[in-house]
Design a protein around this motif. Structure first.
Motif, mmCIF file in Angstrom:
data_model
loop_
_atom_site.group_PDB
_atom_site.id
_atom_site.type_symbol
_atom_site.label_atom_id
_atom_site.label_comp_id
_atom_site.label_asym_id
_atom_site.label_seq_id
_atom_site.Cartn_x
_atom_site.Cartn_y
_atom_site.Cartn_z
ATOM 1 N N ARG A 6 0.832 -1.208 0.000
ATOM 2 C CA ARG A 6 0.000 0.000 0.000
ATOM 3 C C ARG A 6 0.866 1.259 0.000
ATOM 4 O O ARG A 6 0.586 2.217 -0.725
ATOM 5 N N ARG A 7 1.909 1.238 0.821
ATOM 6 C CA ARG A 7 2.794 2.400 0.878
ATOM 7 C C ARG A 7 3.518 2.612 -0.440
ATOM 8 O O ARG A 7 3.679 3.740 -0.903
ATOM 9 N N LEU A 8 3.952 1.524 -1.050
ATOM 10 C CA LEU A 8 4.619 1.620 -2.346
ATOM 11 C C LEU A 8 3.663 2.154 -3.411
ATOM 12 O O LEU A 8 4.031 3.026 -4.206
ATOM 13 N N THR A 9 2.444 1.677 -3.413
ATOM 14 C CA THR A 9 1.429 2.156 -4.358
ATOM 15 C C THR A 9 1.139 3.639 -4.134
ATOM 16 O O THR A 9 1.046 4.416 -5.090
ATOM 17 N N ALA A 10 1.033 4.049 -2.884
ATOM 18 C CA ALA A 10 0.788 5.458 -2.577
ATOM 19 C C ALA A 10 1.967 6.324 -3.016
ATOM 20 O O ALA A 10 1.777 7.422 -3.550
ATOM 21 N N PHE A 11 3.176 5.824 -2.825
ATOM 22 C CA PHE A 11 4.366 6.566 -3.228
ATOM 23 C C PHE A 11 4.414 6.735 -4.746
ATOM 24 O O PHE A 11 4.695 7.833 -5.245
ATOM 25 N N VAL A 12 4.109 5.680 -5.474
ATOM 26 C CA VAL A 12 4.101 5.753 -6.943
ATOM 27 C C VAL A 12 3.011 6.717 -7.411
ATOM 28 O O VAL A 12 3.228 7.519 -8.326
ATOM 29 N N ALA A 16 3.531 10.200 -9.528
ATOM 30 C CA ALA A 16 2.830 10.449 -10.783
ATOM 31 C C ALA A 16 2.113 11.806 -10.742
ATOM 32 O O ALA A 16 2.168 12.574 -11.701
ATOM 33 N N VAL A 17 1.457 12.104 -9.631
ATOM 34 C CA VAL A 17 0.754 13.381 -9.501
ATOM 35 C C VAL A 17 1.750 14.549 -9.496
ATOM 36 O O VAL A 17 1.519 15.577 -10.133
ATOM 37 N N ALA A 18 2.865 14.375 -8.802
ATOM 38 C CA ALA A 18 3.882 15.432 -8.768
ATOM 39 C C ALA A 18 4.458 15.658 -10.160
ATOM 40 O O ALA A 18 4.653 16.807 -10.591
ATOM 41 N N PHE A 19 4.744 14.592 -10.881
ATOM 42 C CA PHE A 19 5.290 14.702 -12.225
ATOM 43 C C PHE A 19 4.300 15.406 -13.151
ATOM 44 O O PHE A 19 4.681 16.280 -13.938
ATOM 45 N N LYS A 20 3.033 15.052 -13.036
ATOM 46 C CA LYS A 20 2.002 15.697 -13.856
ATOM 47 C C LYS A 20 1.916 17.195 -13.528
ATOM 48 O O LYS A 20 1.762 18.024 -14.416
ATOM 49 N N GLY A 21 2.027 17.535 -12.257
ATOM 50 C CA GLY A 21 1.994 18.934 -11.857
ATOM 51 C C GLY A 21 3.163 19.722 -12.418
ATOM 52 O O GLY A 21 2.999 20.841 -12.899
#
Length: 53
Positions: A6-12, A16-21
């Motif tokens: 779960r933590r790994l999924t949340a980190f990914v 992704a959201v940061a990269f999109k921003g």
């Protein structure tokens, strides 16, 4: 084990959201530069017209 997944999924997802921003911001900056170039072209044309008359 599930907690780590779960933590790994949340980190990914966060990456992704940061990269999109970042990409959105860079796209916005590029559009601002293009808009500034259009304005400066218009101002140059106006100055040329004023000098002609």
């Amino acid at each position: 084990m599930i907690k780590a997944l779960r933590r790994l999924t949340a980190f990914v997802a966060l990456l992704a959201v940061a990269f999109k921003g970042v990409l959105s911001f860079l796209s916005w900056v590029e559009k601002q530069d293009e808009a500034q170039a259009v304005w400066s072209d218009d101002e140059d044309r106006e100055e040329e017209l004023e000098e002609a008359f």
